[in-house]
Design a protein around this motif. Structure first.
Motif, PDB file in Angstrom:
ATOM      1  N   UNK A  52       0.817  -1.213   0.000  1.00 36.24           N
ATOM      2  CA  UNK A  52       0.000   0.000   0.000  1.00 36.24           C
ATOM      3  C   UNK A  52       0.853   1.266   0.000  1.00 36.24           C
ATOM      4  N   UNK A  53       2.148   1.124   0.217  1.00 41.58           N
ATOM      5  CA  UNK A  53       3.030   2.294   0.174  1.00 41.58           C
ATOM      6  C   UNK A  53       3.541   2.580  -1.241  1.00 41.58           C
ATOM      7  N   UNK A  54       3.433   1.608  -2.120  1.00 46.09           N
ATOM      8  CA  UNK A  54       3.970   1.767  -3.477  1.00 46.09           C
ATOM      9  C   UNK A  54       3.157   2.816  -4.231  1.00 46.09           C
ATOM     10  N   UNK A  55       3.830   3.842  -4.664  1.00 45.13           N
ATOM     11  CA  UNK A  55       3.157   4.901  -5.408  1.00 45.13           C
ATOM     12  C   UNK A  55       2.431   5.918  -4.562  1.00 45.13           C
ATOM     13  N   UNK A  56       2.435   5.740  -3.249  1.00 43.82           N
ATOM     14  CA  UNK A  56       1.729   6.681  -2.371  1.00 43.82           C
ATOM     15  C   UNK A  56       2.581   7.926  -2.138  1.00 43.82           C
ATOM     16  N   UNK A  80       0.122 -18.541   3.223  1.00 38.53           N
ATOM     17  CA  UNK A  80      -0.983 -17.947   2.474  1.00 38.53           C
ATOM     18  C   UNK A  80      -0.942 -18.362   1.009  1.00 38.53           C
ATOM     19  N   UNK A  81      -2.109 -18.382   0.395  1.00 35.71           N
ATOM     20  CA  UNK A  81      -2.212 -18.639  -1.035  1.00 35.71           C
ATOM     21  C   UNK A  81      -1.621 -17.464  -1.811  1.00 35.71           C
ATOM     22  N   UNK A  82      -1.079 -17.767  -2.987  1.00 36.46           N
ATOM     23  CA  UNK A  82      -0.559 -16.705  -3.859  1.00 36.46           C
ATOM     24  C   UNK A  82      -1.545 -16.368  -4.979  1.00 36.46           C
ATOM     25  N   UNK A  83      -2.823 -16.748  -4.780  1.00 31.28           N
ATOM     26  CA  UNK A  83      -3.829 -16.563  -5.831  1.00 31.28           C
ATOM     27  C   UNK A  83      -4.325 -15.125  -5.942  1.00 31.28           C
ATOM     28  N   UNK A  84      -4.028 -14.283  -4.946  1.00 33.86           N
ATOM     29  CA  UNK A  84      -4.559 -12.911  -4.946  1.00 33.86           C
ATOM     30  C   UNK A  84      -3.413 -11.925  -4.661  1.00 33.86           C
ATOM     31  N   UNK A  85      -2.489 -11.769  -5.576  1.00 31.08           N
ATOM     32  CA  UNK A  85      -1.285 -10.976  -5.304  1.00 31.08           C
ATOM     33  C   UNK A  85      -1.540  -9.499  -5.059  1.00 31.08           C
ATOM     34  N   UNK A  86      -2.654  -8.970  -5.520  1.00 31.56           N
ATOM     35  CA  UNK A  86      -2.927  -7.537  -5.368  1.00 31.56           C
ATOM     36  C   UNK A  86      -4.109  -7.266  -4.436  1.00 31.56           C
ATOM     37  N   UNK A  89      -7.116   4.503  -0.576  1.00 35.21           N
ATOM     38  CA  UNK A  89      -6.046   4.105  -1.481  1.00 35.21           C
ATOM     39  C   UNK A  89      -6.640   3.593  -2.783  1.00 35.21           C
ATOM     40  N   UNK A  90      -6.301   4.213  -3.882  1.00 34.89           N
ATOM     41  CA  UNK A  90      -6.818   3.790  -5.176  1.00 34.89           C
ATOM     42  C   UNK A  90      -5.645   3.431  -6.087  1.00 34.89           C
ATOM     43  N   UNK A  91      -5.229   2.187  -6.004  1.00 39.45           N
ATOM     44  CA  UNK A  91      -4.181   1.714  -6.905  1.00 39.45           C
ATOM     45  C   UNK A  91      -4.327   0.213  -7.061  1.00 39.45           C
ATOM     46  N   UNK A  92      -3.247  -0.480  -7.355  1.00 38.13           N
ATOM     47  CA  UNK A  92      -3.340  -1.908  -7.663  1.00 38.13           C
ATOM     48  C   UNK A  92      -3.685  -2.757  -6.446  1.00 38.13           C
TER      49      UNK A  92
END
Length: 299
Positions: free
Chosen positions: A63-67, A150-156, A216-219
């Motif tokens: 959540x810090x990426x691009x903030x 944790x599963x890696x099915x939901x990376x974002x 937060x509106x990003x990926x």
């Protein structure tokens, strides 16, 4: 002007919750402090394997990426010695985790540093430290290092599941259940359906996640679930409490005492929090889980 962690979700985590240090910890638990330090020093250039809470931390830092300003701060708060702390930081760097702060106390309890850190969440493999943190008013859970990853099915998408009573809510209703049984519990909750439950230790964490999702509106996004042993008609008070708090959850499971593990397997959370060790044991076979030692069940 000194640095500040104000306006951030501050998560403190022990080294064993973040990384798999179980082999090294056998020496630590045996009381051979010097041998433990020597082994960690020998392995300084060997990145530790991800631990149970690794996915949670990785996604929170996303959540810090691009903030414009950091939204989440992760601090290592550990009984490790400072030399072993070097390996923790190097392992974090290896995996691209931007963790810059740490407190290492060489065998003594580190929970007292939660207050100056203004931490809202503490994850540790040490039960005594977790209980101390909860007693100080900080949401905390004991991570079981041998649990599932944790599963890696939901990376974002950061996915977190919470139990209700004694976790998101107080244990008021659970006290009635323990003292007088299911019928008394149901009657108590029907009678008070319109009266919000008092807050439990993890309400501030859910609020912070709600702010991340809203602001937060990003990926990266957040998906939350309430997974509770409650069933109708006692479900209504739980939902009305969330409505009163103006907090939404994406999924709600009212399981009426069914084992939670298989339902959590389908939700695929990065972490699940529950106050009853039986539910945590059911969950940990499928997903990362932590025991919240609060409420009447943990006296």
């Amino acid at each position: 002007m000194p640095a500040t962690l104000d306006r951030q979700l501050v998560v403190a985590i022990s080294s064993r919750a973040l990384f798999d240090f179980e082999e090294e910890n056998e020496l630590f638990e045996a009381g051979d402090d010097r041998a433990y330090m020597a082994l960690q020093q020998q392995r300084l250039d060997v990145p530790a394997k991800p631990g149970v809470a690794f996915s949670l931390v990785h996604k929170l830092l996303g959540f810090n990426v691009g903030a414009a300003a950091p939204r989440v701060e992760v601090v290592v708060l550990s009984r490790n010695d400072p030399i072993s702390g070097m390996r923790v930081f190097r392992s974090a760097q290896h995996f691209g985790l931007k963790i810059e702060r740490g407190v290492f106390t060489r065998g003594t309890s580190p929970w007292r540093y939660l207050r100056p850190l203004k931490a809202q969440l503490f994850l540790s493999a040490n039960e005594a430290d977790v209980r101390s943190a909860l007693g100080a008013g900080v949401a905390a859970a004991r991570v079981l290092p041998s649990g599932a990853r944790a599963s890696d099915a939901h990376p974002h998408e950061l996915r977190i599941a919470f139990d209700g009573d004694a976790v998101l809510f107080s244990d008021e209703a659970e006290q009635v259940y323990q003292a007088s049984g299911l019928d008394a519990f149901q009657a108590h909750e029907i009678e008070r359906a319109g009266l919000p439950l008092p807050a439990g230790p993890f309400k501030p964490v859910l609020e912070a996640l709600h702010r991340l999702q809203r602001d937060k509106e990003d990926a990266m996004s957040v998906r939350t679930a309430l997974v509770t042993a409650r069933s109708a008609p006692a479900h209504e008070r739980a939902l009305r409490t969330l409505m009163n708090w103006q907090i939404e959850v994406d999924e709600a499971m009212f399981l009426g005492g069914l084992a939670k593990g298989e339902f959590l397997r389908e939700f695929e959370p990065d972490f699940f929090f529950d106050d009853q060790i039986g539910h945590v044991e059911s969950a940990r076979a499928h997903v990362p889980a932590g025991h919240v030692a609060s409420g009447v069940k943990n006296v």
